[in-house]
Design a protein around this motif. Structure first.
Motif, PDB file in Angstrom:
ATOM      1  N   THR A   1     155.558 -13.735  66.224  1.00  0.00           N
ATOM      2  CA  THR A   1     154.555 -14.487  67.101  1.00  0.00           C
ATOM      3  C   THR A   1     154.969 -14.271  68.437  1.00  0.00           C
ATOM      4  OG1 THR A   1     153.827 -15.530  64.901  1.00  0.00           O
ATOM      5  CG2 THR A   1     153.243 -16.271  66.808  1.00  0.00           C
ATOM      6  N   GLU A   2     155.965 -14.913  68.831  1.00  0.00           N
ATOM      7  CA  GLU A   2     156.542 -14.984  70.042  1.00  0.00           C
ATOM      8  C   GLU A   2     156.502 -13.673  70.526  1.00  0.00           C
ATOM      9  OE1 GLU A   2     159.992 -18.410  69.043  1.00  0.00           O
ATOM     10  OE2 GLU A   2     160.477 -16.383  69.952  1.00  0.00           O
ATOM     11  N   GLN A   3     156.922 -12.390  70.079  1.00  0.00           N
ATOM     12  CA  GLN A   3     156.924 -11.009  70.551  1.00  0.00           C
ATOM     13  C   GLN A   3     155.491 -10.651  70.998  1.00  0.00           C
ATOM     14  OE1 GLN A   3     159.990 -11.183  71.787  1.00  0.00           O
ATOM     15  NE2 GLN A   3     160.217  -8.879  71.329  1.00  0.00           N
ATOM     16  N   GLN A   4     154.527 -11.003  70.129  1.00  0.00           N
ATOM     17  CA  GLN A   4     153.370 -10.408  70.231  1.00  0.00           C
ATOM     18  C   GLN A   4     152.408 -11.299  71.242  1.00  0.00           C
ATOM     19  OE1 GLN A   4     151.774  -7.679  68.363  1.00  0.00           O
ATOM     20  NE2 GLN A   4     150.764  -7.976  70.273  1.00  0.00           N
ATOM     21  N   ALA A   5     152.837 -12.661  71.453  1.00  0.00           N
ATOM     22  CA  ALA A   5     152.379 -13.455  72.560  1.00  0.00           C
ATOM     23  C   ALA A   5     152.655 -12.878  74.043  1.00  0.00           C
ATOM     24  CB  ALA A   5     152.609 -14.766  72.652  1.00  0.00           C
ATOM     25  N   GLU A   6     154.214 -12.519  73.876  1.00  0.00           N
ATOM     26  CA  GLU A   6     154.706 -11.946  75.063  1.00  0.00           C
ATOM     27  C   GLU A   6     154.231 -10.560  75.650  1.00  0.00           C
ATOM     28  OE1 GLU A   6     158.760 -10.495  77.263  1.00  0.00           O
ATOM     29  OE2 GLU A   6     158.834 -11.655  75.432  1.00  0.00           O
ATOM     30  N   ALA A   7     153.896  -9.584  74.561  1.00  0.00           N
ATOM     31  CA  ALA A   7     153.422  -8.479  74.747  1.00  0.00           C
ATOM     32  C   ALA A   7     151.907  -8.546  75.293  1.00  0.00           C
ATOM     33  CB  ALA A   7     153.469  -7.530  73.671  1.00  0.00           C
ATOM     34  N   ASP A   8     151.228  -9.462  74.933  1.00  0.00           N
ATOM     35  CA  ASP A   8     149.940  -9.657  75.179  1.00  0.00           C
ATOM     36  C   ASP A   8     149.755 -10.189  76.557  1.00  0.00           C
ATOM     37  OD1 ASP A   8     148.867  -8.824  72.658  1.00  0.00           O
ATOM     38  OD2 ASP A   8     148.600 -10.807  71.973  1.00  0.00           O
ATOM     39  N   LEU A   9     150.584 -10.991  77.042  1.00  0.00           N
ATOM     40  CA  LEU A   9     150.614 -11.415  78.392  1.00  0.00           C
ATOM     41  C   LEU A   9     150.983 -10.263  79.364  1.00  0.00           C
ATOM     42  CD1 LEU A   9     150.138 -14.008  80.254  1.00  0.00           C
ATOM     43  CD2 LEU A   9     152.719 -14.738  79.981  1.00  0.00           C
ATOM     44  N   LEU A  10     152.040  -9.601  79.125  1.00  0.00           N
ATOM     45  CA  LEU A  10     152.383  -8.421  79.936  1.00  0.00           C
ATOM     46  C   LEU A  10     151.353  -7.460  80.204  1.00  0.00           C
ATOM     47  CD1 LEU A  10     156.005  -7.702  78.414  1.00  0.00           C
ATOM     48  CD2 LEU A  10     155.551  -8.926  80.641  1.00  0.00           C
ATOM     49  N   PHE A  11     150.710  -7.215  79.046  1.00  0.00           N
ATOM     50  CA  PHE A  11     149.359  -6.202  79.200  1.00  0.00           C
ATOM     51  C   PHE A  11     148.426  -6.750  80.314  1.00  0.00           C
ATOM     52  CE2 PHE A  11     145.600  -4.386  77.379  1.00  0.00           C
ATOM     53  CZ  PHE A  11     145.626  -3.219  77.796  1.00  0.00           C
ATOM     54  N   LYS A  12     148.066  -8.061  79.828  1.00  0.00           N
ATOM     55  CA  LYS A  12     146.927  -8.841  80.466  1.00  0.00           C
ATOM     56  C   LYS A  12     147.244  -8.544  81.872  1.00  0.00           C
ATOM     57  CE  LYS A  12     145.408 -13.362  81.615  1.00  0.00           C
ATOM     58  NZ  LYS A  12     145.660 -14.861  81.219  1.00  0.00           N
ATOM     59  N   HIS A  13     148.679  -8.846  82.474  1.00  0.00           N
ATOM     60  CA  HIS A  13     148.744  -8.851  83.768  1.00  0.00           C
ATOM     61  C   HIS A  13     149.138  -7.360  84.212  1.00  0.00           C
ATOM     62  CE1 HIS A  13     148.953 -12.967  84.847  1.00  0.00           C
ATOM     63  NE2 HIS A  13     149.092 -13.206  83.517  1.00  0.00           N
TER      64      HIS A  13
END
Length: 305
Positions: A260-272
Protein backbone atom coordinates in the motif's frame (compact mmCIF):
# COMPACT_ATOMS: atom_id res chain seq x y z
CA UNK A 1 23.08 -20.86 -8.57
CA UNK A 2 24.98 -17.65 -9.14
CA UNK A 3 23.64 -14.86 -6.94
CA UNK A 4 24.97 -11.40 -7.81
CA UNK A 5 24.37 -9.01 -4.94
CA UNK A 6 24.72 -5.30 -5.61
CA UNK A 7 25.65 -3.05 -2.70
CA UNK A 8 26.25 0.69 -2.34
CA UNK A 9 27.03 3.02 0.59
CA UNK A 10 23.43 4.10 1.18
CA UNK A 11 22.25 0.54 1.85
CA UNK A 12 23.93 -0.43 5.09
CA UNK A 13 22.52 -3.95 5.27
CA UNK A 14 24.07 -4.99 1.96
CA UNK A 15 27.21 -2.99 2.73
CA UNK A 16 27.70 -5.11 5.86
CA UNK A 17 26.90 -8.33 4.02
CA UNK A 18 29.35 -7.46 1.25
CA UNK A 19 32.26 -6.49 3.51
CA UNK A 20 31.92 -8.83 6.51
CA UNK A 21 32.41 -12.40 5.36
CA UNK A 22 30.85 -14.22 8.37
CA UNK A 23 27.47 -12.75 7.41
CA UNK A 24 27.71 -14.51 4.04
CA UNK A 25 27.90 -17.99 5.54
CA UNK A 26 24.14 -18.80 5.31
CA UNK A 27 24.30 -18.28 1.55
CA UNK A 28 27.20 -20.65 1.01
CA UNK A 29 25.73 -23.16 3.48
CA UNK A 30 22.62 -23.27 1.28
CA UNK A 31 24.73 -24.13 -1.77
CA UNK A 32 24.58 -20.69 -3.35
CA UNK A 33 27.57 -19.00 -4.94
CA UNK A 34 27.23 -15.34 -4.03
CA UNK A 35 29.16 -12.66 -5.85
CA UNK A 36 29.23 -9.10 -4.55
CA UNK A 37 29.31 -6.03 -6.75
CA UNK A 38 30.22 -2.85 -4.86
CA UNK A 39 29.24 0.38 -6.59
CA UNK A 40 29.49 3.97 -5.33
CA UNK A 41 25.96 5.31 -5.92
CA UNK A 42 22.48 3.83 -5.78
CA UNK A 43 21.53 5.46 -9.07
CA UNK A 44 23.81 2.97 -10.87
CA UNK A 45 21.70 -0.04 -9.89
CA UNK A 46 19.32 0.22 -12.85
CA UNK A 47 22.06 0.00 -15.47
CA UNK A 48 23.80 -2.78 -13.55
CA UNK A 49 20.60 -4.80 -13.32
CA UNK A 50 19.81 -4.39 -17.02
CA UNK A 51 23.39 -5.35 -17.89
CA UNK A 52 23.10 -8.54 -15.83
CA UNK A 53 25.75 -7.46 -13.32
CA UNK A 54 23.44 -7.78 -10.29
CA UNK A 55 20.22 -9.66 -9.59
CA UNK A 56 19.78 -9.08 -5.84
CA UNK A 57 19.44 -5.40 -5.02
CA UNK A 58 18.77 -3.15 -2.03
CA UNK A 59 17.63 0.44 -2.48
CA UNK A 60 15.28 3.00 -1.06
CA UNK A 61 11.65 2.68 -2.04
CA UNK A 62 11.89 5.22 -4.84
CA UNK A 63 14.58 3.57 -6.95
CA UNK A 64 12.68 0.28 -6.96
CA UNK A 65 9.56 2.05 -8.22
CA UNK A 66 11.41 3.93 -10.96
CA UNK A 67 13.08 0.70 -12.04
CA UNK A 68 9.67 -0.96 -12.40
CA UNK A 69 8.35 2.06 -14.31
CA UNK A 70 11.30 1.70 -16.69
CA UNK A 71 10.40 -1.93 -17.42
CA UNK A 72 12.63 -3.83 -15.00
CA UNK A 73 10.80 -7.00 -13.91
CA UNK A 74 11.35 -7.36 -10.19
CA UNK A 75 9.92 -8.86 -7.03
CA UNK A 76 10.22 -7.55 -3.49
CA UNK A 77 11.58 -10.00 -0.94
CA UNK A 78 11.94 -7.80 2.15
CA UNK A 79 11.80 -4.32 3.62
CA UNK A 80 13.32 -2.60 6.61
CA UNK A 81 11.20 -1.36 9.46
CA UNK A 82 10.01 2.24 8.98
CA UNK A 83 12.77 4.72 9.83
CA UNK A 84 10.82 7.57 11.35
CA UNK A 85 13.77 9.65 12.60
CA UNK A 86 16.42 8.71 10.05
CA UNK A 87 15.96 11.75 7.79
CA UNK A 88 14.88 15.40 8.03
CA UNK A 89 14.80 18.54 5.92
CA UNK A 90 17.18 20.98 7.58
CA UNK A 91 18.14 24.62 7.15
CA UNK A 92 20.71 26.96 8.73
CA UNK A 93 19.60 28.07 12.19
CA UNK A 94 19.54 31.69 10.99
CA UNK A 95 17.30 30.92 7.98
CA UNK A 96 13.82 32.44 7.69
CA UNK A 97 12.51 29.10 6.36
CA UNK A 98 10.09 27.74 8.97
CA UNK A 99 8.27 24.92 7.20
CA UNK A 100 7.82 23.24 3.81
CA UNK A 101 5.60 26.07 2.60
CA UNK A 102 8.65 28.35 2.69
CA UNK A 103 10.60 26.14 0.27
CA UNK A 104 8.94 27.67 -2.80
CA UNK A 105 11.72 28.86 -5.11
CA UNK A 106 14.48 27.68 -2.80
CA UNK A 107 17.61 25.68 -3.65
CA UNK A 108 17.43 22.28 -2.01
CA UNK A 109 20.21 19.71 -1.89
CA UNK A 110 19.32 16.03 -1.97
CA UNK A 111 20.09 12.77 -3.75
CA UNK A 112 17.89 12.86 -6.84
CA UNK A 113 16.02 9.64 -7.50
CA UNK A 114 16.49 8.34 -3.98
CA UNK A 115 13.92 8.17 -1.17
CA UNK A 116 14.85 11.79 -0.52
CA UNK A 117 13.02 12.73 -3.71
CA UNK A 118 9.84 11.12 -2.38
CA UNK A 119 10.27 12.65 1.08
CA UNK A 120 10.72 16.12 -0.39
CA UNK A 121 7.85 15.62 -2.83
CA UNK A 122 5.52 14.48 -0.04
CA UNK A 123 6.42 17.59 1.98
CA UNK A 124 5.81 19.87 -0.99
CA UNK A 125 2.58 18.15 -2.02
CA UNK A 126 1.11 18.52 1.46
CA UNK A 127 1.43 22.32 1.30
CA UNK A 128 0.23 22.63 -2.29
CA UNK A 129 3.62 22.94 -3.96
CA UNK A 130 5.08 20.65 -6.61
CA UNK A 131 8.45 19.44 -7.79
CA UNK A 132 8.91 22.40 -10.12
CA UNK A 133 8.34 24.80 -7.23
CA UNK A 134 11.89 24.28 -5.99
CA UNK A 135 15.38 24.25 -7.48
CA UNK A 136 16.70 20.75 -6.80
CA UNK A 137 20.46 20.30 -6.63
CA UNK A 138 21.81 16.76 -6.72
CA UNK A 139 24.45 16.42 -4.02
CA UNK A 140 26.14 13.54 -2.28
CA UNK A 141 25.51 13.51 1.48
CA UNK A 142 29.12 14.33 2.29
CA UNK A 143 28.97 17.48 0.14
CA UNK A 144 25.64 18.83 1.34
CA UNK A 145 26.48 20.15 4.80
CA UNK A 146 29.34 22.27 3.48
CA UNK A 147 27.08 23.59 0.70
CA UNK A 148 24.39 24.50 3.24
CA UNK A 149 26.80 26.30 5.55
CA UNK A 150 28.36 28.15 2.62
CA UNK A 151 24.96 29.35 1.37
CA UNK A 152 25.08 27.45 -1.93
CA UNK A 153 21.82 25.74 -1.01
CA UNK A 154 18.96 26.96 1.19
CA UNK A 155 17.88 23.58 2.58
CA UNK A 156 19.13 20.02 2.70
CA UNK A 157 17.31 16.69 2.81
CA UNK A 158 19.65 15.00 5.29
CA UNK A 159 19.86 11.44 6.56
CA UNK A 160 21.77 9.73 9.33
CA UNK A 161 24.56 9.45 10.22
CA UNK A 162 25.14 12.79 8.42
CA UNK A 163 22.02 14.29 10.03
CA UNK A 164 23.04 13.56 13.62
CA UNK A 165 26.57 14.78 12.92
CA UNK A 166 25.30 18.05 11.41
CA UNK A 167 22.90 18.81 14.25
CA UNK A 168 25.67 18.55 16.84
CA UNK A 169 27.13 21.84 15.61
CA UNK A 170 24.10 23.85 16.74
CA UNK A 171 23.97 25.92 13.54
CA UNK A 172 21.53 23.62 11.74
CA UNK A 173 17.86 23.04 12.57
CA UNK A 174 15.09 20.77 11.32
CA UNK A 175 11.93 21.99 9.59
CA UNK A 176 10.42 18.61 8.66
CA UNK A 177 10.93 15.08 9.94
CA UNK A 178 10.62 12.21 7.51
CA UNK A 179 8.48 10.11 9.82
CA UNK A 180 5.64 12.64 9.71
CA UNK A 181 5.16 11.92 6.01
CA UNK A 182 6.62 8.62 4.78
CA UNK A 183 7.77 5.28 6.19
CA UNK A 184 11.26 5.58 4.65
CA UNK A 185 12.20 1.93 4.32
CA UNK A 186 15.05 0.19 2.61
CA UNK A 187 13.67 -2.39 0.20
CA UNK A 188 15.23 -5.56 -1.15
CA UNK A 189 14.28 -6.94 -4.53
CA UNK A 190 15.37 -9.55 -7.02
CA UNK A 191 15.19 -10.07 -10.77
CA UNK A 192 13.28 -12.75 -12.63
CA UNK A 193 16.03 -15.41 -12.70
CA UNK A 194 16.23 -15.36 -8.91
CA UNK A 195 12.46 -15.70 -8.56
CA UNK A 196 12.61 -18.60 -11.01
CA UNK A 197 15.08 -20.37 -8.71
CA UNK A 198 12.19 -20.91 -6.32
CA UNK A 199 11.06 -20.42 -2.72
CA UNK A 200 14.09 -22.01 -1.08
CA UNK A 201 16.50 -19.53 -2.64
CA UNK A 202 14.28 -16.55 -1.81
CA UNK A 203 13.85 -17.77 1.77
CA UNK A 204 17.62 -18.12 2.16
CA UNK A 205 18.16 -14.59 0.87
CA UNK A 206 15.47 -13.21 3.17
CA UNK A 207 16.86 -15.03 6.21
CA UNK A 208 20.35 -13.72 5.42
CA UNK A 209 19.08 -10.14 5.21
CA UNK A 210 17.29 -10.57 8.55
CA UNK A 211 20.45 -11.94 10.19
CA UNK A 212 22.64 -9.20 8.72
CA UNK A 213 20.38 -6.41 9.91
CA UNK A 214 20.18 -8.01 13.35
CA UNK A 215 23.98 -8.16 13.48
CA UNK A 216 24.23 -4.42 12.80
CA UNK A 217 21.65 -3.61 15.47
CA UNK A 218 23.42 -5.82 17.99
CA UNK A 219 26.97 -4.69 17.18
CA UNK A 220 26.69 -0.94 16.67
CA UNK A 221 30.31 -0.20 17.53
CA UNK A 222 31.70 -2.90 15.26
CA UNK A 223 29.30 -1.89 12.48
CA UNK A 224 30.24 1.78 12.90
CA UNK A 225 33.92 0.91 12.51
CA UNK A 226 33.15 -1.20 9.44
CA UNK A 227 31.14 1.55 7.74
CA UNK A 228 33.71 4.21 8.59
CA UNK A 229 36.38 2.10 6.95
CA UNK A 230 34.64 0.78 3.82
CA UNK A 231 32.39 3.75 3.00
CA UNK A 232 35.22 6.18 3.84
CA UNK A 233 33.07 9.32 3.75
CA UNK A 234 35.02 11.25 6.35
CA UNK A 235 32.80 10.31 9.29
CA UNK A 236 34.50 8.69 12.24
CA UNK A 237 33.53 5.30 13.63
CA UNK A 238 32.08 7.13 16.64
CA UNK A 239 29.90 9.32 14.41
CA UNK A 240 28.70 6.28 12.51
CA UNK A 241 27.90 4.45 15.72
CA UNK A 242 25.94 7.41 17.08
CA UNK A 243 23.94 7.67 13.86
CA UNK A 244 23.19 3.96 13.82
CA UNK A 245 21.60 4.21 17.28
CA UNK A 246 18.68 6.24 15.90
CA UNK A 247 17.58 3.51 13.49
CA UNK A 248 15.09 0.77 14.31
CA UNK A 249 16.89 -2.27 12.90
CA UNK A 250 15.03 -5.21 11.43
CA UNK A 251 13.99 -6.66 8.06
CA UNK A 252 10.34 -7.56 7.55
CA UNK A 253 8.50 -9.51 4.86
CA UNK A 254 6.74 -7.33 2.28
CA UNK A 255 3.17 -7.33 3.59
CA UNK A 256 -0.08 -5.62 2.58
CA UNK A 257 0.88 -2.40 4.37
CA UNK A 258 4.19 -2.28 2.52
CA UNK A 259 2.56 -2.68 -0.89
CA UNK A 260 0.00 0.00 0.00
CA UNK A 261 2.84 2.37 0.86
CA UNK A 262 4.66 1.59 -2.39
CA UNK A 263 1.52 2.18 -4.46
CA UNK A 264 0.89 5.53 -2.75
CA UNK A 265 4.46 6.58 -3.54
CA UNK A 266 4.19 5.44 -7.16
CA UNK A 267 0.96 7.39 -7.58
CA UNK A 268 2.50 10.57 -6.13
CA UNK A 269 5.62 10.30 -8.31
CA UNK A 270 3.42 9.87 -11.40
CA UNK A 271 1.16 12.76 -10.35
CA UNK A 272 4.17 15.09 -10.29
CA UNK A 273 5.62 13.82 -13.57
CA UNK A 274 8.56 11.88 -12.12
CA UNK A 275 7.50 8.55 -13.66
CA UNK A 276 7.11 7.85 -17.37
CA UNK A 277 3.95 5.84 -16.77
CA UNK A 278 1.73 4.65 -13.91
CA UNK A 279 3.05 1.69 -11.93
CA UNK A 280 1.00 -1.24 -10.64
CA UNK A 281 2.91 -2.34 -7.55
CA UNK A 282 1.00 -5.63 -7.40
CA UNK A 283 3.09 -6.73 -10.39
CA UNK A 284 6.10 -6.89 -8.08
CA UNK A 285 4.68 -9.47 -5.65
CA UNK A 286 6.24 -12.91 -5.41
CA UNK A 287 4.16 -15.68 -7.03
CA UNK A 288 4.58 -18.21 -4.23
CA UNK A 289 4.10 -18.50 -0.49
CA UNK A 290 7.12 -18.81 1.77
CA UNK A 291 7.51 -19.66 5.43
CA UNK A 292 7.63 -16.42 7.37
CA UNK A 293 7.41 -14.35 4.19
CA UNK A 294 4.00 -12.82 3.50
CA UNK A 295 3.59 -13.08 -0.24
CA UNK A 296 0.70 -13.15 -2.65
CA UNK A 297 -0.47 -15.50 -5.35
CA UNK A 298 -1.00 -12.86 -7.98
CA UNK A 299 1.12 -10.32 -9.74
CA UNK A 300 4.58 -11.63 -10.62
CA UNK A 301 5.20 -14.16 -13.33
CA UNK A 302 7.66 -12.87 -15.91
CA UNK A 303 5.62 -9.70 -16.19
CA UNK A 304 2.25 -11.42 -16.60
CA UNK A 305 -0.63 -11.68 -14.15
Amino acid sequence: MKISIGAHPSNLTLTALTHYQPLQQPLTDAGLSPEFYWYPEGRMMHALAVAGKVNVIGTGTTRAITAQADGVILAYIGASKPRLSWSSIVVPARSDIVDAGDLDGKRIGFIEGSFQTYFLLAALDRVGLNYTSIHGINLKPGESLAALRAGRIDAWVAMDPYLSDALEGGDIRKIQDCGDLIANRSVFWVLSEVVAAGPKVIQTLFNTLVATDAWIGGHLGQAGELFSRVIANGLSAASWTQGLKSRDWGILPPDRQFFTEQQAEADLLFKHGLLKQPVDISQSMLPFQLDGLATHTRGYSNGRT
